[in-house]
Design an enzyme around this catalytic site. Structure first.
Site, PDB file in Angstrom:
ATOM      1  N   CYS A 357      -8.097 -19.669  34.386  1.00  0.00           N
ATOM      2  CA  CYS A 357      -7.802 -18.930  33.148  1.00  0.00           C
ATOM      3  C   CYS A 357      -8.262 -19.664  31.892  1.00  0.00           C
ATOM      4  O   CYS A 357      -8.488 -19.034  30.857  1.00  0.00           O
ATOM      5  CB  CYS A 357      -6.309 -18.704  33.009  1.00  0.00           C
ATOM      6  SG  CYS A 357      -5.490 -18.029  34.440  1.00  0.00           S
TER       7      CYS A 357
HETATM    8  O1  KQY Z   1      -3.677 -16.464  32.777  1.00  0.00           O
HETATM    9  C1  KQY Z   1      -4.339 -16.006  31.921  1.00  0.00           C
HETATM   10  N1  KQY Z   1      -5.525 -15.552  32.189  1.00  0.00           N
HETATM   11  C2  KQY Z   1      -3.873 -15.862  30.532  1.00  0.00           C
HETATM   12  C3  KQY Z   1      -2.442 -16.113  30.386  1.00  0.00           C
HETATM   13  C4  KQY Z   1      -1.993 -15.973  28.984  1.00  0.00           C
HETATM   14  C5  KQY Z   1      -0.644 -16.508  28.820  1.00  0.00           C
HETATM   15  C6  KQY Z   1      -0.189 -16.535  27.420  1.00  0.00           C
HETATM   16  N2  KQY Z   1       1.132 -17.017  27.344  1.00  0.00           N
END
Ligand code: KQY
Length: 368
Positions: A357
């Site tokens: 992520c």
């Molecule tokens: O895991 C992701 N791709 C993004 C997560 C965003 C979390 C914000 N608190």
């Protein structure tokens, strides 16, 4: 950024698989105090470890605010890590960065999906996402890559995985969520994926991992390891809230045929935990209306599937969990030609995601 009005597919571009060669990986420095505890200091250490692990395999560009520029530069003072100043809302470049596409003539372009912070004002994770929506365009401009902006279509890079041979995996929980593209049908959403990523087959898993605050991004649940083979987060424990999700995903994957007509081989990856934030960890996060609630009772969506494939390697999260060693062994068995490196992922998980992520690979130009 030069914005094109055609589509990548019409122009002969496709999204390569993550295992195809990269020219670099992008990251963004965490500092948002209502998402990262203690003003982001522990997360900055965790992101630095990830950046250094990736930089052992390929160049890294890290985007950082003016206020944190000197700190990031000093903490990552090495040749293979470039620091560029950029204003953002947070640090999830998988979702805010471009999805790079390549042709066979040495050109790289990017898809600049519209971004609404994982759901906008209907369950999204923060109330103002203008800067994050600009990240993809800024990256493409820095790289002098032309881009395709999808003004009427919201997508995050973490919600898709491709095999580079015409098949994409996603989840209904995310892409069909009313807080993303309620004006589009499933077929119209598939149409956008076909035209912008040059895929022919879309495999729809019903859900992602339990409590994933992105509405079930596939990159925290299931990924490709090579064409025709996927890795699925897995539990055999009927008491685990992920049990029905894993069963449902397995049913879809076992019955799927990919764009080449192959039946998929499904490998299983154990789910760590149960993992929870401590009261102390939760207390370190600023309370701001409209941002994600942090509470020790909430089960964290930890997953070993949330790893990045880099040139010659795999960079995967560890959780100081008894299953870490098994996860490492599974990854090394599935990627025998790559060196698997684990980096502590708990601080990134506390912010809501993990290594995949917070990274965005930029494919190398390809000539066929
Ligand atoms: O895991 C992701 N791709 C993004 C997560 C965003 C979390 C914000 N608190």
């Amino acid at each position: 950024m030069t914005t094109l009005t055609s589509t990548p597919r019409a122009d002969g571009f496709r999204m390569p698989a993550e295992w195809e060669p990269h020219s670099q990986t992008w990251m963004v420095w965490p500092e948002r105090p209502d998402n990262w505890r203690l003003g982001g200091k522990p997360a900055q250490a965790a992101f630095s470890a990830v950046a250094k692990a990736i930089a052992a395999f390929e160049p890294v560009t890290l985007c950082v605010s003016a206020g944190q520029y000197e700190n990031a530069r000093a903490r990552l003072a090495q040749d293979n890590i470039r620091i560029v100043e950029m204003t953002t809302d947070d640090a999830w470049v998988r979702d805010t960065g471009p999805t790079f596409v390549t042709d066979g003539n040495g050109q790289v372009r990017g898809v600049d999906w519209r971004f609404n912070a994982w759901g906008g004002l209907d369950g999204g994770l923060y109330a103002n996402w203008v800067r994050d929506d600009q990240v993809a365009g800024k990256i493409l401009e820095i790289e002098r890559c032309a881009g395709y902006r999808t003004e009427d279509f919201i997508l995050e890079g973490g919600s898709i995985h491709v095999d580079g041979e015409g098949t994409l995996i996603t989840t209904e929980e995310c892409l069909l969520n009313r807080n993303r593209n309620p004006h589009l049908s499933r077929e119209e959403i598939e149409g956008m994926l076909r035209s912008h990523l040059a895929v022919d087959t879309v495999i729809w898993l019903p859900d992602g991992l339990f409590n994933d605050e992105t509405d079930g991004h596939v990159d925290n649940f299931c990924c490709y390891v090579r064409p025709g083979e996927v890795l699925l987060a897995w539990t055999d424990d009927p008491q685990n809230p992920n049990y029905p999700r894993c069963q449902a995903a397995m049913r879809v994957l076992e019955n799927a045929r990919d764009a080449k007509g192959r039946q998929l081989i499904v490998h299983k990856m154990p789910i760590p935990g149960p993992l929870h934030a401590t009261a102390e960890e939760c207390a370190g996060v600023d309370l701001v209306a409209g941002t994600q609630e942090r509470d020790p009772s909430i089960r964290l969506a930890g997953s070993y599937v949330n790893f990045l494939i880099v040139n010659g390697g795999i960079v995967a999260p560890s959780f100081d969990d008894p299953k870490d060693a098994e996860a490492l062994a599974i990854l090394q068995r599935l990627f025998p030609e790559r060196r698997v490196v684990m980096v502590p992922g708990r601080e990134i998980l506390l912010g809501g995601g993990n290594i995949h992520c917070i990274t965005q690979q930029q494919p190398a130009p390809q000539r066929r």
